[in-house]
Write a protein that holds these residues in place. Structure first.
Motif, PDB file in Angstrom:
ATOM      1  N   MET A  30     -18.299  12.317   5.237  1.00 25.00           N
ATOM      2  CA  MET A  30     -18.826  11.568   4.060  1.00 25.00           C
ATOM      3  C   MET A  30     -20.921  11.151   4.856  1.00 25.00           C
ATOM      4  O   MET A  30     -20.637  11.491   4.144  1.00 25.00           O
ATOM      5  CB  MET A  30     -18.322  10.403   3.760  1.00 25.00           C
ATOM      6  N   VAL A  31     -20.476  10.660   6.414  1.00 27.56           N
ATOM      7  CA  VAL A  31     -20.977   9.689   6.693  1.00 27.56           C
ATOM      8  C   VAL A  31     -22.429  11.135   6.860  1.00 27.56           C
ATOM      9  O   VAL A  31     -23.689  11.008   7.410  1.00 27.56           O
ATOM     10  CB  VAL A  31     -20.669   9.050   7.954  1.00 27.56           C
ATOM     11  N   LEU A  47       0.757  -1.319   0.284  1.00 33.79           N
ATOM     12  CA  LEU A  47      -0.227  -0.075  -0.191  1.00 33.79           C
ATOM     13  C   LEU A  47       1.191   1.454  -0.230  1.00 33.79           C
ATOM     14  O   LEU A  47       0.643   2.136  -1.105  1.00 33.79           O
ATOM     15  CB  LEU A  47      -1.195   0.446   1.268  1.00 33.79           C
ATOM     16  N   ALA A  99     -15.372  12.212  -3.858  1.00 31.63           N
ATOM     17  CA  ALA A  99     -16.821  11.454  -3.062  1.00 31.63           C
ATOM     18  C   ALA A  99     -17.114  12.781  -2.471  1.00 31.63           C
ATOM     19  O   ALA A  99     -18.620  12.980  -2.133  1.00 31.63           O
ATOM     20  CB  ALA A  99     -16.487  10.315  -2.343  1.00 31.63           C
ATOM     21  N   ALA A 101      -3.822  -5.899  -0.855  1.00 26.41           N
ATOM     22  CA  ALA A 101      -3.922  -4.881  -0.340  1.00 26.41           C
ATOM     23  C   ALA A 101      -4.656  -3.751  -1.611  1.00 26.41           C
ATOM     24  O   ALA A 101      -5.095  -2.977  -0.982  1.00 26.41           O
ATOM     25  CB  ALA A 101      -2.249  -4.128  -1.449  1.00 26.41           C
ATOM     26  N   GLU A 137      -6.681   6.895  -4.068  1.00 29.90           N
ATOM     27  CA  GLU A 137      -7.506   6.460  -3.464  1.00 29.90           C
ATOM     28  C   GLU A 137      -7.688   7.251  -2.605  1.00 29.90           C
ATOM     29  O   GLU A 137      -9.379   7.942  -2.190  1.00 29.90           O
ATOM     30  CB  GLU A 137      -7.374   5.323  -2.066  1.00 29.90           C
ATOM     31  N   THR A 162      -8.297  -0.994  -1.074  1.00 26.68           N
ATOM     32  CA  THR A 162      -7.964   0.057  -2.248  1.00 26.68           C
ATOM     33  C   THR A 162      -9.547  -0.091  -2.564  1.00 26.68           C
ATOM     34  O   THR A 162     -10.561   0.553  -2.170  1.00 26.68           O
ATOM     35  CB  THR A 162      -7.166  -0.134  -2.885  1.00 26.68           C
ATOM     36  N   PHE A 190      -5.636   3.057   6.893  1.00 26.67           N
ATOM     37  CA  PHE A 190      -7.627   3.670   6.971  1.00 26.67           C
ATOM     38  C   PHE A 190      -8.987   2.678   8.014  1.00 26.67           C
ATOM     39  O   PHE A 190      -9.336   3.587   8.915  1.00 26.67           O
ATOM     40  CB  PHE A 190      -7.789   3.130   5.312  1.00 26.67           C
ATOM     41  N   LEU A 217     -14.144  10.349   6.022  1.00 26.10           N
ATOM     42  CA  LEU A 217     -14.939   9.930   6.562  1.00 26.10           C
ATOM     43  C   LEU A 217     -16.108   9.975   7.529  1.00 26.10           C
ATOM     44  O   LEU A 217     -17.508   9.998   7.523  1.00 26.10           O
ATOM     45  CB  LEU A 217     -14.516   8.215   7.346  1.00 26.10           C
ATOM     46  N   ALA A 235     -21.236   5.919   0.379  1.00 28.73           N
ATOM     47  CA  ALA A 235     -22.081   7.011   0.192  1.00 28.73           C
ATOM     48  C   ALA A 235     -22.368   8.027  -0.458  1.00 28.73           C
ATOM     49  O   ALA A 235     -23.487   9.331  -0.260  1.00 28.73           O
ATOM     50  CB  ALA A 235     -20.555   7.887   1.232  1.00 28.73           C
ATOM     51  N   LEU A 236     -22.246   8.207  -1.558  1.00 29.73           N
ATOM     52  CA  LEU A 236     -21.732   9.123  -2.333  1.00 29.73           C
ATOM     53  C   LEU A 236     -23.226   9.212  -2.869  1.00 29.73           C
ATOM     54  O   LEU A 236     -24.639   9.445  -3.223  1.00 29.73           O
ATOM     55  CB  LEU A 236     -21.665   9.176  -3.908  1.00 29.73           C
ATOM     56  N   ILE A 272     -21.171  14.544  -2.816  1.00 32.40           N
ATOM     57  CA  ILE A 272     -22.006  14.413  -1.318  1.00 32.40           C
ATOM     58  C   ILE A 272     -22.496  16.394  -1.868  1.00 32.40           C
ATOM     59  O   ILE A 272     -22.608  16.826  -1.557  1.00 32.40           O
ATOM     60  CB  ILE A 272     -21.470  13.828  -0.488  1.00 32.40           C
ATOM     61  N   PHE A 317     -17.013   2.231  -0.473  1.00 37.38           N
ATOM     62  CA  PHE A 317     -17.318   2.924   0.684  1.00 37.38           C
ATOM     63  C   PHE A 317     -17.879   4.319   0.197  1.00 37.38           C
ATOM     64  O   PHE A 317     -19.184   4.738   0.360  1.00 37.38           O
ATOM     65  CB  PHE A 317     -16.945   3.120   1.787  1.00 37.38           C
ATOM     66  N   ALA A 318     -16.350   4.869  -0.527  1.00 41.32           N
ATOM     67  CA  ALA A 318     -16.990   6.305  -1.291  1.00 41.32           C
ATOM     68  C   ALA A 318     -18.172   5.958  -1.751  1.00 41.32           C
ATOM     69  O   ALA A 318     -19.128   7.315  -2.005  1.00 41.32           O
ATOM     70  CB  ALA A 318     -15.800   6.542  -1.546  1.00 41.32           C
ATOM     71  N   VAL A 375      -9.828   9.905  -4.270  1.00 38.83           N
ATOM     72  CA  VAL A 375     -11.533   9.083  -4.018  1.00 38.83           C
ATOM     73  C   VAL A 375     -11.899  10.086  -3.526  1.00 38.83           C
ATOM     74  O   VAL A 375     -13.252  10.104  -3.632  1.00 38.83           O
ATOM     75  CB  VAL A 375     -11.340   7.668  -5.289  1.00 38.83           C
ATOM     76  N   LEU A 376     -11.735   9.589  -2.608  1.00 37.85           N
ATOM     77  CA  LEU A 376     -12.592  10.117  -1.030  1.00 37.85           C
ATOM     78  C   LEU A 376     -12.855  10.853  -1.191  1.00 37.85           C
ATOM     79  O   LEU A 376     -14.155  11.881  -0.585  1.00 37.85           O
ATOM     80  CB  LEU A 376     -11.101   9.336   0.398  1.00 37.85           C
ATOM     81  N   ALA A 424     -26.376   9.397  -0.404  1.00 40.11           N
ATOM     82  CA  ALA A 424     -26.286  11.276  -0.603  1.00 40.11           C
ATOM     83  C   ALA A 424     -26.924  12.011  -1.516  1.00 40.11           C
ATOM     84  O   ALA A 424     -28.293  12.367  -1.671  1.00 40.11           O
ATOM     85  CB  ALA A 424     -25.139  11.854  -0.636  1.00 40.11           C
ATOM     86  N   VAL A 426     -12.436   0.466  -0.012  1.00 42.46           N
ATOM     87  CA  VAL A 426     -13.097   1.907   0.576  1.00 42.46           C
ATOM     88  C   VAL A 426     -13.396   2.285  -0.875  1.00 42.46           C
ATOM     89  O   VAL A 426     -13.981   3.692  -0.429  1.00 42.46           O
ATOM     90  CB  VAL A 426     -10.765   2.502   0.286  1.00 42.46           C
ATOM     91  N   VAL A 427     -12.997   2.214  -1.802  1.00 42.36           N
ATOM     92  CA  VAL A 427     -13.409   3.341  -3.121  1.00 42.36           C
ATOM     93  C   VAL A 427     -15.084   2.467  -2.562  1.00 42.36           C
ATOM     94  O   VAL A 427     -15.537   3.571  -2.978  1.00 42.36           O
ATOM     95  CB  VAL A 427     -12.473   2.924  -4.508  1.00 42.36           C
ATOM     96  N   ASP A 484      -1.817   3.505  -6.561  1.00 46.38           N
ATOM     97  CA  ASP A 484      -2.826   3.743  -5.930  1.00 46.38           C
ATOM     98  C   ASP A 484      -3.740   4.125  -4.583  1.00 46.38           C
ATOM     99  O   ASP A 484      -4.764   4.463  -5.025  1.00 46.38           O
ATOM    100  CB  ASP A 484      -3.162   1.735  -5.886  1.00 46.38           C
TER     101      ASP A 484
END
Lengths: 309, 100
Positions: free
Chosen positions: A298-299, A139, A157, B65, A150, B69, A214, A295, B79-80, A161, B75-76, A153-154, B83, B72-73, A146
């Motif tokens: 986002m929640v 990682l 997103a 690994a 990632e 990743t 994470f 996080l 969540a979107l 939202i 989950f994102a 991406v968070l 919403a 996580v994606v 990657d």
């Protein structure tokens, strides 16, 4: 004995998945989904993926479950027009799904022998990273690109939202539903100090043992949301400067170290061997903060106009 | 042996999730079904990682690994989607995808 356990786990998971998809009551379906996520976490242990198990327990069952329950609570007030799919469509869908499942099962039973593996390469290149956990090394070093993407991406997103908020709400706080129950207040005072230590330890220990930025960040987010729920902490305005800073600190430091790699080691995201471990820690420290904050937000969902908060 | 079992389990989860995604009309149910489908795909990938076990490691760390990743994606994305759904419900007063 262990085969019996595996059979039981697999049967329970399939049952819960079936309930999630077919159960009549929406809340029961969400509860079944959370249980499914926790069982999947145990299954990850059974297939030798401890780091994935921690992620699944934190995100798959935990945060996703909380997100879905909150969504259910807000949707209860709206009319739930449930028009069932026609019998013809249901039969077609069942046949198609069965076909896909059978095809995948056939693939599983005819995988190449011996299985391809990167374990020898991973173990041979572990020492230069300064880490003892090959999953963390993947990682943070070998596939660091990657991980960087990632995190982006968070952020994307979270922007997505926020951008569904009505114009009047832009820059305001997300809605927080507060419950000033005595027991909850006590829990929200007692647990976060412990949780913050556990969260940071989860990141620190991931160098040599299962854990990770994470998983640790998720624990921090959960502690913050617990305090918000008990009315002991506020969610920030989404226009707040320190919030924006906390969100980009992790990816920005990651990117800066990555660019420094061009000068120090000749490649983007390459670390000079002597300081690989300190650089990885330097990346992870602000990363925990950014992951935890993004996080939790986002929640929490999009900001709402001032009067409705 | 147990890797095969969980591989078959993953295949079945994909089937169950796909069925729910098509048949269930409620968007929140579709999000749930999509997550079941995703769980099946992840489990299949985890089984491939398990088959790569060698030396002292219980599984291949590289696909493991990538799984983290992926989670996580996923989950994102969830969540979107939630919403968007909540905004749709707030705007139209209904939680459905067709516009009748």
């Amino acid at each position: 004995m262990s085969l019996g356990l595996d059979l039981l786990l697999a049967a329970l998971m399939l049952g819960l998945a079936g309930w999630t998809v077919l159960g009549r009551d929406m809340f029961a379906a969400i509860a079944a989904f959370i249980a499914y996520g926790l069982l999947l976490g145990i299954v990850w242990v059974r297939v030798g993926a401890l780091d994935v198990a921690l992620t699944e327990a934190a995100v798959g069952g935990g945060v996703t479950g909380g997100l879905l329950i909150a969504a259910w609570a807000r949707l209860r007030a709206t009319a739930m027009v449930e028009r069932k799919a026609g019998a013809g469509l249901a039969v077609l869908a069942a046949l198609a799904s069965l076909g896909v499942a059978v095809l995948l099962a056939a693939v599983v039973l005819h995988l190449p022998q011996p299985a391809p593996t990167l374990v020898p390469e991973a173990m041979a290149n572990l020492a230069p990273t300064g880490l003892g956990n090959p999953v963390s090394a993947t990682l943070m070093a070998w596939r660091a690109l990657d991980t960087l993407l990632e995190k982006l991406v968070l952020l994307l997103a979270l922007l997505g939202i926020w951008s569904v908020a009505p114009d009047a709400a832009w820059g305001a706080r997300p809605a927080a539903s507060v419950d000033r129950d005595g027991a909850l207040t006590f829990l929200a005072q007692f647990l976060p100090p412990v949780g913050v230590v556990v969260g940071i330890y989860t990141v620190w220990t991931s160098a040599d043992a299962p854990g990770g930025a994470f998983q640790g960040g998720t624990i921090l987010a959960a502690m913050w949301l617990l305090a918000v729920r008990a009315g002991l902490a506020d969610l920030p305005r989404v226009a707040s400067r320190w919030l924006r800073l906390a969100l980009v600190a992790g990816p920005a430091v990651f990117l800066a170290v990555g660019l420094a790699g061009f000068v120090l080691a000749g490649h983007f995201l390459a670390y000079p061997e002597a300081v690989a471990k300190p650089l990885i820690v330097l990346i992870e420290a602000p990363m925990i903060l950014s992951i935890g904050v993004s996080l939790a937000l986002m929640v929490a969902g999009p900001p709402v106009p001032k009067g409705d908060a | 042996m147990s890797a095969d079992l969980y591989g078959l389990c993953g295949a079945a989860l994909v089937g169950i999730g796909l069925y729910g995604l098509i048949v269930q009309p409620h968007p929140l149910r579709k999000i749930l079904a999509f997550n079941i489908l995703g769980g099946g795909v992840f489990l299949l990938f985890g089984v491939f990682a398990r088959r790569g076990a060698a030396l002292s490691l219980p599984g291949d760390p590289v696909p493991q690994a990538l799984l983290i990743t992926g989670l996580v994606v996923s989950f994102a994305a969830t969540a979107l989607a939630v919403a968007l759904l909540l905004r749709l419900a707030a705007e139209t007063g209904r939680a459905r995808l067709d516009d009748e």
